[in-house]
Design a protein around this motif. Structure first.
Motif, PDB file in Angstrom:
ATOM      1  N   GLU A  73       0.823  -1.206   0.000  1.00  0.00           N
ATOM      2  CA  GLU A  73       0.000   0.000   0.000  1.00  0.00           C
ATOM      3  C   GLU A  73       0.860   1.259   0.000  1.00  0.00           C
ATOM      4  N   GLN A  74       1.907   1.263   0.803  1.00  0.00           N
ATOM      5  CA  GLN A  74       2.797   2.433   0.859  1.00  0.00           C
ATOM      6  C   GLN A  74       3.485   2.668  -0.489  1.00  0.00           C
ATOM      7  N   ARG A  75       3.946   1.549  -1.104  1.00  0.00           N
ATOM      8  CA  ARG A  75       4.617   1.700  -2.403  1.00  0.00           C
ATOM      9  C   ARG A  75       3.633   2.153  -3.478  1.00  0.00           C
ATOM     10  N   LYS A  76       2.382   1.654  -3.407  1.00  0.00           N
ATOM     11  CA  LYS A  76       1.352   2.053  -4.372  1.00  0.00           C
ATOM     12  C   LYS A  76       1.084   3.547  -4.289  1.00  0.00           C
ATOM     13  N   GLN A  77       0.927   4.080  -3.083  1.00  0.00           N
ATOM     14  CA  GLN A  77       0.685   5.505  -2.913  1.00  0.00           C
ATOM     15  C   GLN A  77       1.855   6.325  -3.421  1.00  0.00           C
ATOM     16  N   ALA A  78       3.084   5.847  -3.154  1.00  0.00           N
ATOM     17  CA  ALA A  78       4.271   6.580  -3.599  1.00  0.00           C
ATOM     18  C   ALA A  78       4.351   6.619  -5.123  1.00  0.00           C
ATOM     19  N   LEU A  79       4.044   5.481  -5.781  1.00  0.00           N
ATOM     20  CA  LEU A  79       4.097   5.438  -7.249  1.00  0.00           C
ATOM     21  C   LEU A  79       2.997   6.291  -7.871  1.00  0.00           C
ATOM     22  N   GLN A  80       1.800   6.296  -7.273  1.00  0.00           N
ATOM     23  CA  GLN A  80       0.707   7.117  -7.794  1.00  0.00           C
ATOM     24  C   GLN A  80       1.041   8.603  -7.690  1.00  0.00           C
ATOM     25  N   GLN A  81       1.602   9.007  -6.564  1.00  0.00           N
ATOM     26  CA  GLN A  81       1.994  10.415  -6.397  1.00  0.00           C
ATOM     27  C   GLN A  81       3.088  10.806  -7.375  1.00  0.00           C
ATOM     28  N   ALA A  82       4.026   9.881  -7.609  1.00  0.00           N
ATOM     29  CA  ALA A  82       5.099  10.164  -8.565  1.00  0.00           C
ATOM     30  C   ALA A  82       4.543  10.297  -9.980  1.00  0.00           C
ATOM     31  N   LYS A  83       3.556   9.472 -10.308  1.00  0.00           N
ATOM     32  CA  LYS A  83       2.937   9.541 -11.625  1.00  0.00           C
ATOM     33  C   LYS A  83       2.221  10.873 -11.819  1.00  0.00           C
ATOM     34  N   ILE A  84       1.475  11.315 -10.811  1.00  0.00           N
ATOM     35  CA  ILE A  84       0.769  12.596 -10.895  1.00  0.00           C
ATOM     36  C   ILE A  84       1.760  13.742 -11.022  1.00  0.00           C
ATOM     37  N   ALA A  85       2.826  13.686 -10.247  1.00  0.00           N
ATOM     38  CA  ALA A  85       3.839  14.751 -10.303  1.00  0.00           C
ATOM     39  C   ALA A  85       4.485  14.818 -11.682  1.00  0.00           C
ATOM     40  N   ALA A  86       4.758  13.640 -12.286  1.00  0.00           N
ATOM     41  CA  ALA A  86       5.366  13.619 -13.617  1.00  0.00           C
ATOM     42  C   ALA A  86       4.407  14.176 -14.662  1.00  0.00           C
ATOM     43  N   GLN A  87       3.118  13.861 -14.511  1.00  0.00           N
ATOM     44  CA  GLN A  87       2.112  14.370 -15.450  1.00  0.00           C
ATOM     45  C   GLN A  87       1.987  15.880 -15.345  1.00  0.00           C
ATOM     46  N   ILE A  88       1.990  16.385 -14.128  1.00  0.00           N
ATOM     47  CA  ILE A  88       1.914  17.841 -13.917  1.00  0.00           C
ATOM     48  C   ILE A  88       3.122  18.523 -14.523  1.00  0.00           C
ATOM     49  N   GLU A  89       4.299  17.904 -14.337  1.00  0.00           N
ATOM     50  CA  GLU A  89       5.524  18.485 -14.890  1.00  0.00           C
ATOM     51  C   GLU A  89       5.477  18.501 -16.414  1.00  0.00           C
ATOM     52  N   ALA A  90       4.955  17.417 -16.994  1.00  0.00           N
ATOM     53  CA  ALA A  90       4.913  17.335 -18.460  1.00  0.00           C
ATOM     54  C   ALA A  90       3.903  18.297 -19.056  1.00  0.00           C
ATOM     55  N   GLU A  91       2.829  18.590 -18.298  1.00  0.00           N
ATOM     56  CA  GLU A  91       1.768  19.435 -18.830  1.00  0.00           C
ATOM     57  C   GLU A  91       1.876  20.885 -18.391  1.00  0.00           C
ATOM     58  N   THR A  92       2.937  21.220 -17.730  1.00  0.00           N
ATOM     59  CA  THR A  92       3.105  22.592 -17.274  1.00  0.00           C
ATOM     60  C   THR A  92       3.238  23.536 -18.459  1.00  0.00           C
ATOM     61  N   LEU A  93       2.497  24.614 -18.430  1.00  0.00           N
ATOM     62  CA  LEU A  93       2.525  25.612 -19.499  1.00  0.00           C
ATOM     63  C   LEU A  93       3.323  26.820 -19.035  1.00  0.00           C
ATOM     64  N   ASP A  94       4.319  27.132 -19.810  1.00  0.00           N
ATOM     65  CA  ASP A  94       5.119  28.323 -19.506  1.00  0.00           C
ATOM     66  C   ASP A  94       4.415  29.526 -20.121  1.00  0.00           C
ATOM     67  N   VAL A  95       3.731  30.291 -19.277  1.00  0.00           N
ATOM     68  CA  VAL A  95       2.954  31.425 -19.775  1.00  0.00           C
ATOM     69  C   VAL A  95       3.830  32.561 -20.267  1.00  0.00           C
ATOM     70  N   THR A  96       5.106  32.496 -20.011  1.00  0.00           N
ATOM     71  CA  THR A  96       6.003  33.562 -20.491  1.00  0.00           C
ATOM     72  C   THR A  96       6.454  33.317 -21.932  1.00  0.00           C
ATOM     73  N   MET A  97       6.226  32.096 -22.452  1.00  0.00           N
ATOM     74  CA  MET A  97       6.619  31.805 -23.830  1.00  0.00           C
ATOM     75  C   MET A  97       5.642  32.450 -24.799  1.00  0.00           C
ATOM     76  N   PRO A  98       6.125  32.949 -25.917  1.00  0.00           N
ATOM     77  CA  PRO A  98       5.216  33.551 -26.908  1.00  0.00           C
ATOM     78  C   PRO A  98       4.312  32.481 -27.516  1.00  0.00           C
ATOM     79  N   GLY A  99       3.037  32.811 -27.737  1.00  0.00           N
ATOM     80  CA  GLY A  99       2.089  31.870 -28.304  1.00  0.00           C
ATOM     81  C   GLY A  99       2.281  31.704 -29.804  1.00  0.00           C
TER      82      GLY A  99
END
Length: 327
Positions: A73-99
């Protein structure tokens, strides 16, 4: 057996800690704790133990099971949190970049006219109807009171296909198909592309767009037709637009008329209309002694040329951005 349980616990905990995949983690759960897992296989040997040894082994087995479950259970929670963090990092939008600039398209003048016409007639209670562009001779001509030997066919010479079909010359065929499947009262508007063997010039095209209306009910008169046409044209071109009706001929209406509008000091023909011929009503199974109707039609290109002051119909088809950017 206690040594086996101890060893199983250590191996399982190490394997769980080293996995970095949720699917693999679930496989480890089945491997160690499943019904056919390693823990169950060890416990099957408890029958061979002496009675006084069984409580201690059972107690240790429960401890091992709980510890393995807790680590899972502990390892499952750790892997799920890591997956969410990686997804957030991949989908982060740099609003300072020109469109990325993607210029928005505009409605083509022909589509704009069709949309405007449909808005008017739908507001008057009409339903939009469509049909196939490849038609049979029956729906395009015969059901519209134009048999094979009728001279009026020369007015609408078209492109014929193998097997006797043809490219429709008007959207009147949509009216026949609709009437065959619906009972009066009927009020429909039929937009669509049509084809005629015309010589292409500044005001003619072998392929163009047409809109037709049809109303069938008890007691409809030519005055109802005139009122509908005038209301439509005034909404399209302005309230003060002069309109006149000239006697004409169409095989599927009787009486028939051409409709002119006074535009910039000149009378301009914009559409044809008339009362539905009784033979057309009979072709779809309506009793002309009970029902009457009126129909009207026009070319969309002609309306677009008037509204936008376009001097050549071919400009509407050339996809020239210098022309289209005006709209």
């Amino acid at each position: 057996m206690q040594e086996q349980l101890k060893e199983l616990n250590q191996v399982a905990v190490n394997a769980i800690a080293s996995t970095d995949n949720l699917d693999e983690l679930d496989k480890l759960r089945v491997k160690y704790l499943g019904k056919k897992g390693e823990l169950s296989q060890i416990l099957r040997g408890m029958g061979k133990l002496a009675a006084q040894e069984r409580p201690a082994v059972g107690s240790q087995a429960n401890v091992v099971k709980e510890e393995v479950q807790q680590n899972l259970e502990q390892r499952k929670q750790a892997l799920q949190q890591a997956k969410i963090a990686a997804q957030i990092e991949a989908e982060t939008l740099d609003v300072t970049m020109p469109g990325v600039n993607r210029p928005l398209g505009r409605v083509h003048p022909l589509n704009g006219v069709v949309d405007r016409v449909l808005d008017i007639f739908v507001g008057l209670g009409y339903t939009v109807a469509t049909g196939p562009q490849i038609e049979t001779d029956y729906y395009n001509f015969e059901a519209l009171n134009t048999p094979k030997d009728h001279p009026a066919r020369d007015m609408q010479d078209t492109f014929y296909l193998p097997g006797g079909n043809l490219l429709r010359t008007h959207t009147s065929s949509v009216q026949i198909r609709y009437m065959e499947n619906n009972e009066p009262p009927i009020r429909i508007i039929a937009p669509g592309r049509v084809y005629r063997r015309d010589t292409v010039d500044a005001t003619h095209s072998a392929v163009f767009n047409q809109v037709e209306i049809l109303a069938i009910d008890q007691g409809l008169k030519f005055t109802d037709l005139k009122g509908t046409i005038k209301e439509f044209l005034q909404r399209m071109f302005g309230d003060e637009l002069p309109v006149q009706f000239r006697t004409s001929y169409f095989p599927f209406t009787e009486p028939s008329a051409e409709v002119d509008v006074q535009w910039k000091g000149k009378w301009l023909e914009v559409m044809g209309c008339g009362m539905v011929d009784p033979n057309v009503l009979k072709a779809v199974g309506y009793d002309p002694e009970i029902y009457t109707g009126f129909a009207a039609g026009f070319g969309v290109e002609r309306f677009a040329m008037v509204l936008h002051q376009i001097d050549d119909i071919r400009r509407l088809y050339n996809s020239d951005l210098r022309f289209l950017n005006q709209f």
